[in-house]
Scaffold this active site. Structure first.
Site, PDB file in Angstrom:
ATOM      1  N   SER A 150      35.895 -26.561  -9.999  1.00 18.70           N
ATOM      2  CA  SER A 150      34.975 -25.078 -10.599  1.00 18.70           C
ATOM      3  C   SER A 150      33.909 -26.051  -9.927  1.00 18.70           C
ATOM      4  O   SER A 150      33.321 -26.334  -9.906  1.00 18.70           O
ATOM      5  CB  SER A 150      35.627 -25.820 -12.154  1.00 18.70           C
ATOM      6  OG  SER A 150      34.940 -24.840 -12.458  1.00 18.70           O
ATOM      7  N   TYR A 165      32.860 -30.551 -19.665  1.00 10.92           N
ATOM      8  CA  TYR A 165      34.346 -30.488 -18.035  1.00 10.92           C
ATOM      9  C   TYR A 165      33.025 -30.456 -16.565  1.00 10.92           C
ATOM     10  O   TYR A 165      33.289 -30.526 -16.288  1.00 10.92           O
ATOM     11  CB  TYR A 165      34.149 -28.936 -18.667  1.00 10.92           C
ATOM     12  CG  TYR A 165      35.292 -28.136 -17.573  1.00 10.92           C
ATOM     13  CD1 TYR A 165      36.436 -28.998 -17.402  1.00 10.92           C
ATOM     14  CD2 TYR A 165      34.307 -26.784 -17.416  1.00 10.92           C
ATOM     15  CE1 TYR A 165      37.238 -27.995 -17.119  1.00 10.92           C
ATOM     16  CE2 TYR A 165      36.092 -26.034 -16.354  1.00 10.92           C
ATOM     17  CZ  TYR A 165      36.582 -26.574 -16.314  1.00 10.92           C
ATOM     18  OH  TYR A 165      37.489 -26.060 -15.108  1.00 10.92           O
TER      19      TYR A 165
HETATM   20  N1  LIG Z   1      41.188 -21.031 -15.557  1.00 13.93           N
HETATM   21  C1  LIG Z   1      40.227 -20.970 -14.877  1.00 13.93           C
HETATM   22  O1  LIG Z   1      39.598 -20.137 -14.838  1.00 13.93           O
HETATM   23  C2  LIG Z   1      39.801 -21.885 -13.969  1.00 13.93           C
HETATM   24  C3  LIG Z   1      38.269 -21.785 -13.655  1.00 13.93           C
HETATM   25  C4  LIG Z   1      38.235 -22.772 -12.447  1.00 13.93           C
HETATM   26  C5  LIG Z   1      38.629 -24.085 -12.614  1.00 13.93           C
HETATM   27  N2  LIG Z   1      40.191 -24.455 -13.260  1.00 13.93           N
HETATM   28  C6  LIG Z   1      40.881 -25.307 -12.883  1.00 13.93           C
HETATM   29  O2  LIG Z   1      42.176 -25.070 -12.151  1.00 13.93           O
HETATM   30  C7  LIG Z   1      42.790 -25.859 -13.485  1.00 13.93           C
HETATM   31  C8  LIG Z   1      44.835 -24.873 -13.297  1.00 13.93           C
HETATM   32  O3  LIG Z   1      43.800 -25.070 -14.471  1.00 13.93           O
HETATM   33  P1  LIG Z   1      45.106 -23.670 -15.285  1.00 13.93           P
HETATM   34  O4  LIG Z   1      43.179 -22.228 -16.440  1.00 13.93           O
HETATM   35  O5  LIG Z   1      45.975 -22.865 -15.453  1.00 13.93           O
HETATM   36  O6  LIG Z   1      44.934 -24.125 -16.842  1.00 13.93           O
HETATM   37  P2  LIG Z   1      46.344 -23.839 -17.756  1.00 13.93           P
HETATM   38  O7  LIG Z   1      46.214 -22.553 -18.104  1.00 13.93           O
HETATM   39  O8  LIG Z   1      44.990 -24.172 -19.123  1.00 13.93           O
HETATM   40  O9  LIG Z   1      46.424 -25.176 -17.474  1.00 13.93           O
HETATM   41  C9  LIG Z   1      46.366 -26.570 -17.319  1.00 13.93           C
HETATM   42  C10 LIG Z   1      47.870 -27.355 -17.394  1.00 13.93           C
HETATM   43  O10 LIG Z   1      47.712 -28.828 -16.882  1.00 13.93           O
HETATM   44  C11 LIG Z   1      48.672 -29.611 -17.509  1.00 13.93           C
HETATM   45  N3  LIG Z   1      47.598 -30.715 -18.191  1.00 13.93           N
HETATM   46  C12 LIG Z   1      46.935 -31.006 -18.983  1.00 13.93           C
HETATM   47  N4  LIG Z   1      45.997 -32.079 -18.998  1.00 13.93           N
HETATM   48  C13 LIG Z   1      47.344 -32.783 -18.703  1.00 13.93           C
HETATM   49  C14 LIG Z   1      47.969 -34.058 -18.407  1.00 13.93           C
HETATM   50  N5  LIG Z   1      47.374 -35.130 -18.856  1.00 13.93           N
HETATM   51  N6  LIG Z   1      48.692 -34.955 -17.943  1.00 13.93           N
HETATM   52  C15 LIG Z   1      49.635 -33.576 -17.204  1.00 13.93           C
HETATM   53  N7  LIG Z   1      49.475 -32.261 -16.603  1.00 13.93           N
HETATM   54  C16 LIG Z   1      48.480 -31.732 -16.974  1.00 13.93           C
HETATM   55  C17 LIG Z   1      48.928 -28.054 -18.945  1.00 13.93           C
HETATM   56  O11 LIG Z   1      49.987 -29.021 -18.970  1.00 13.93           O
HETATM   57  P3  LIG Z   1      50.541 -28.549 -20.985  1.00 13.93           P
HETATM   58  O12 LIG Z   1      51.393 -27.725 -20.774  1.00 13.93           O
HETATM   59  O13 LIG Z   1      51.269 -30.273 -21.332  1.00 13.93           O
HETATM   60  O14 LIG Z   1      49.053 -28.854 -21.048  1.00 13.93           O
HETATM   61  C18 LIG Z   1      49.401 -27.094 -17.998  1.00 13.93           C
HETATM   62  O15 LIG Z   1      50.301 -26.812 -17.260  1.00 13.93           O
HETATM   63  C19 LIG Z   1      42.224 -27.448 -13.820  1.00 13.93           C
HETATM   64  O16 LIG Z   1      41.337 -28.319 -13.496  1.00 13.93           O
HETATM   65  C20 LIG Z   1      41.759 -26.404 -14.122  1.00 13.93           C
HETATM   66  O17 LIG Z   1      39.769 -27.215 -14.639  1.00 13.93           O
HETATM   67  C21 LIG Z   1      40.792 -23.210 -14.016  1.00 13.93           C
END
Ligand SMILES: NC(=O)c1ccc[n+]([C@@H]2O[C@H](COP(=O)([O-])OP(=O)(O)OC[C@H]3O[C@@H](n4cnc5c(N)ncnc54)[C@H](OP(=O)(O)O)[C@@H]3O)[C@@H](O)[C@H]2O)c1
Length: 242
Positions: A150, A165
């Site tokens: 990120s 984070y």
């Molecule tokens: N969305 C944004 O704006 C944004 C911006 C910058 C970076 N990111 C990065 O992009 C990635 C995906 O984010 P997202 O926005 O798609 O988030 P999200 O919708 O909250 O999804 C997160 C995913 O990670 C899984 N997860 C969390 N802890 C886990 C664990 N211990 N073992 C296995 N799976 C786990 C969750 O599973 P469960 O369903 O079981 O909870 C879910 O499938 C992350 O690394 C995040 O930091 C996101």
């Protein structure tokens, strides 16, 4: 019918049951890879894999909690038995639990538990999978590792807010650099990527991008050609500062 370009490649995408991870998995299945959906909840993982397989794509599910070494070991054993070798690792699973106040969360309020839990998922989890899977990639002469980071972890533009984070993503970026240096003489590409602010459970409804927009550069890095870049940080397919 012509054989798809990536028909022989397998990918493991962590946290692929929803959000950006699911979109990455969908894109890689569309490119012909056999994609393993790693998710904490086995039922959700099966549901996601089934939805990606229904039009002839190849997707398999596995229960995987990256924060739990036993779960990682069990998942990898199952993958080895049912699918085989992994060519592409997308470390996408991540959490953002800084509290209170989200963006306003202060370093003075950050508990040891918040820091530890965040690092367990966002840094140690990816490292567990790298340690287990990259030696096989090296032996087979092909590997792609994408660490979903990120801009919050960008040291060149580090600000206050979300301290655990931010630090976890900066550490994940360091892992990218260290690993890329270690495998520099191989056909393994290791990169970090910022998906941008995406409308997912983590990003919230007010985010400016779709999960698919965020997934694009991740999927691109997962399929880099042999002369592609390594050891870099990307957003929108462009190099950004660490
Ligand atoms: N969305 C944004 O704006 C944004 C911006 C910058 C970076 N990111 C990065 O992009 C990635 C995906 O984010 P997202 O926005 O798609 O988030 P999200 O919708 O909250 O999804 C997160 C995913 O990670 C899984 N997860 C969390 N802890 C886990 C664990 N211990 N073992 C296995 N799976 C786990 C969750 O599973 P469960 O369903 O079981 O909870 C879910 O499938 C992350 O690394 C995040 O930091 C996101």
């Amino acid at each position: 019918m012509a054989t798809p370009r990536n028909a022989t490649r397998t990918a493991l995408v962590t946290g692929a049951n929803r959000g950006i991870g699911f979109e990455v998995a969908r894109m890689l299945v569309g490119e012909g890879l056999h994609v393993i959906i790693g998710a904490r909840d086995g039922a959700k993982s099966r549901e996601a894999a089934a939805s990606l397989s229904k039009d002839g794509g190849k997707s398999t599910s596995v229960s995987l909690d990256v924060a739990d070494q036993a779960s990682v070991a069990d998942a990898l054993e199952e993958i080895a038995k049912t699918v085989g070798d992994i060519d592409v690792l997308v470390n996408n699973a991540g959490i953002l639990i800084d509290a209170p106040g989200g963006f306003r969360a202060s370093v003075f309020d950050m508990t040891d538990d918040t820091m530890r839990t965040t690092f367990e998922t966002n840094v140690i989890g990816p490292q567990r999978l790298i340690r287990a899977l990259v030696p096989g990639m090296r032996a087979r002469g092909y590997g792609r590792v994408v660490n979903v980071s990120s801009m919050a972890g960008q040291l060149s533009d580090m600000m206050a807010g979300y301290p655990a984070y931010r630090m976890s993503k900066a550490a994940l970026n360091a892992l990218t650099r260290v690993l890329a240096a270690e495998v520099a003489d191989t056909n393994i590409k290791v990169n970090s990527v910022c998906p941008g602010w995406c409308r997912t459970d983590m990003g919230g409804a007010g985010a400016t991008r779709t999960a698919a927009q965020g997934a694009d550069t991740i999927a691109w890095l997962a399929m880099l050609p042999d002369d592609g870049p390594s050891g870099l940080f990307f957003k929108d397919r462009q190099i950004i500062a660490w």
